[in-house]
Design a protein around this motif. Structure first.
Motif, short mmCIF file in Angstrom:
data_model
loop_
_atom_site.label_atom_id
_atom_site.label_comp_id
_atom_site.label_asym_id
_atom_site.label_seq_id
_atom_site.Cartn_x
_atom_site.Cartn_y
_atom_site.Cartn_z
N ALA A 181 0.85 -1.19 0.00
CA ALA A 181 0.00 0.00 0.00
C ALA A 181 0.88 1.23 0.00
O ALA A 181 2.01 1.22 0.49
CB ALA A 181 -0.91 0.01 1.22
N SER A 182 0.35 2.29 -0.57
CA SER A 182 1.01 3.59 -0.58
C SER A 182 0.05 4.58 0.05
O SER A 182 -1.15 4.56 -0.22
CB SER A 182 1.32 3.99 -2.03
N LEU A 183 0.59 5.47 0.88
CA LEU A 183 -0.22 6.50 1.53
C LEU A 183 0.22 7.85 1.00
O LEU A 183 1.32 8.30 1.30
CB LEU A 183 -0.03 6.45 3.05
N ALA A 184 -0.61 8.49 0.20
CA ALA A 184 -0.32 9.81 -0.35
C ALA A 184 1.04 9.82 -1.03
O ALA A 184 1.86 10.71 -0.80
CB ALA A 184 -0.40 10.87 0.74
N GLY A 185 1.29 8.82 -1.85
CA GLY A 185 2.61 8.67 -2.46
C GLY A 185 2.75 9.32 -3.82
O GLY A 185 1.85 9.25 -4.64
N PRO A 186 3.92 9.94 -4.07
CA PRO A 186 4.20 10.47 -5.40
C PRO A 186 4.77 9.37 -6.30
O PRO A 186 5.63 8.61 -5.87
CB PRO A 186 5.25 11.55 -5.12
N PHE A 187 4.29 9.29 -7.51
CA PHE A 187 4.76 8.28 -8.45
C PHE A 187 5.39 8.91 -9.69
O PHE A 187 6.33 8.38 -10.25
CB PHE A 187 3.59 7.38 -8.89
N ASP A 188 4.84 10.01 -10.14
CA ASP A 188 5.27 10.63 -11.39
C ASP A 188 5.71 12.07 -11.11
O ASP A 188 4.96 13.02 -11.30
CB ASP A 188 4.11 10.61 -12.39
N LEU A 189 6.96 12.22 -10.66
CA LEU A 189 7.46 13.55 -10.29
C LEU A 189 7.52 14.49 -11.48
O LEU A 189 7.20 15.67 -11.35
CB LEU A 189 8.83 13.44 -9.63
N ALA A 190 7.92 13.99 -12.64
CA ALA A 190 8.05 14.87 -13.81
C ALA A 190 6.69 15.27 -14.37
O ALA A 190 6.48 16.43 -14.72
CB ALA A 190 8.88 14.18 -14.90
N GLY A 191 5.76 14.33 -14.42
CA GLY A 191 4.49 14.60 -15.07
C GLY A 191 3.42 15.18 -14.18
O GLY A 191 2.54 15.91 -14.65
N ILE A 192 3.46 14.87 -12.88
CA ILE A 192 2.42 15.34 -11.97
C ILE A 192 3.02 16.10 -10.79
O ILE A 192 2.59 17.21 -10.48
CB ILE A 192 1.56 14.16 -11.46
N GLY A 193 3.98 15.51 -10.09
CA GLY A 193 4.50 16.09 -8.86
C GLY A 193 5.13 17.46 -9.03
O GLY A 193 4.79 18.41 -8.31
N PHE A 194 6.04 17.59 -9.99
CA PHE A 194 6.71 18.88 -10.19
C PHE A 194 5.74 19.95 -10.67
O PHE A 194 5.70 21.04 -10.09
CB PHE A 194 7.90 18.72 -11.15
N PRO A 195 4.93 19.67 -11.70
CA PRO A 195 3.96 20.70 -12.11
C PRO A 195 3.02 21.12 -10.98
O PRO A 195 2.70 22.30 -10.83
CB PRO A 195 3.19 20.04 -13.26
N SER A 196 2.60 20.16 -10.17
CA SER A 196 1.73 20.48 -9.04
C SER A 196 2.46 21.36 -8.02
O SER A 196 1.90 22.34 -7.52
CB SER A 196 1.25 19.18 -8.39
#
Length: 193
Positions: free
Chosen positions: A15-30
């Motif tokens: 299980a993952s709790l509030a985990g980042p998976f796609d730093l380039a596509g989602i995490g960084f832009p967010s």
């Protein structure tokens, strides 16, 4: 652990709790949106780490004024609040004009290439996996869990993205822990037979 088990351990579920998976596509832009008070800290920390690891000048991403401060800020003696106070509220104010121009134009940069390279999407879970997230999380976008679940599911994984409600990052973890524990407990009897 699924492809190279150690000491006889076998992954039965994860299980993952509030985990980042796609730093380039989602995490960084967010993070660039600056909705989290820690957004500048997150970007500074990963840029500082990557610059060291990949032998690339930090001031190619972070403005020189801030780049010069980061080794002192990330020395282990400063807590998150001290680091946040030393960095701009809006992450774009910390980044170099050249980097921002490249990013905004969709051009490749060493930093974005490394973020993509370190994505957590280039595997397919074999064991069941649950990705818990909070709808109001501004530290790790809810889309991280939903997009990862869609991708893993398309590859045949037993995966579910589970919203724990309209809660922030810390709140999502607090609510998710009892839920994932209950799920693990449901799976435990099957694992012993």
């Amino acid at each position: 652990l699924e492809t190279q088990p150690r000491d006889g351990l076998r992954v039965r579920a994860s299980a993952s709790l509030a985990g980042p998976f796609d730093l380039a596509g989602i995490g960084f832009p967010s993070a660039l949106e600056g909705r989290s008070r820690f957004a500048s800290l997150y970007i500074a920390w990963i840029a500082n780490s990557y610059a060291r690891i990949y032998g690339t000048p930090l001031d190619s991403v972070i403005r020189e004024h801030y780049a010069n401060q980061l080794s002192k800020l990330f020395d282990g003696a400063h807590d998150g609040d001290a680091i946040v106070a030393a960095l701009p509220t809006q992450p774009r104010d910390m980044l170099t004009p050249g980097f921002l121009a490249d990013y905004d134009a969709g051009r490749e940069t060493w930093f974005l290439a490394r973020l993509a390279e370190n994505s957590l999407l280039d595997w397919t879970p074999r064991a069941p996996i649950r990705l818990y997230y909070g709808e109001a999380d501004v530290d790790v976008a809810p889309e991280e869990a939903r997009a990862a679940a869609a991708l893993f599911g398309a590859r045949g994984s037993d995966v579910r993205a589970i919203s724990v409600g309209d809660v922030d990052h810390e709140g999502s973890v607090l609510i998710a822990v009892p839920q994932l524990r209950a799920w693990f407990d449901e799976l435990a009897p099957a694992a012993t037979h």
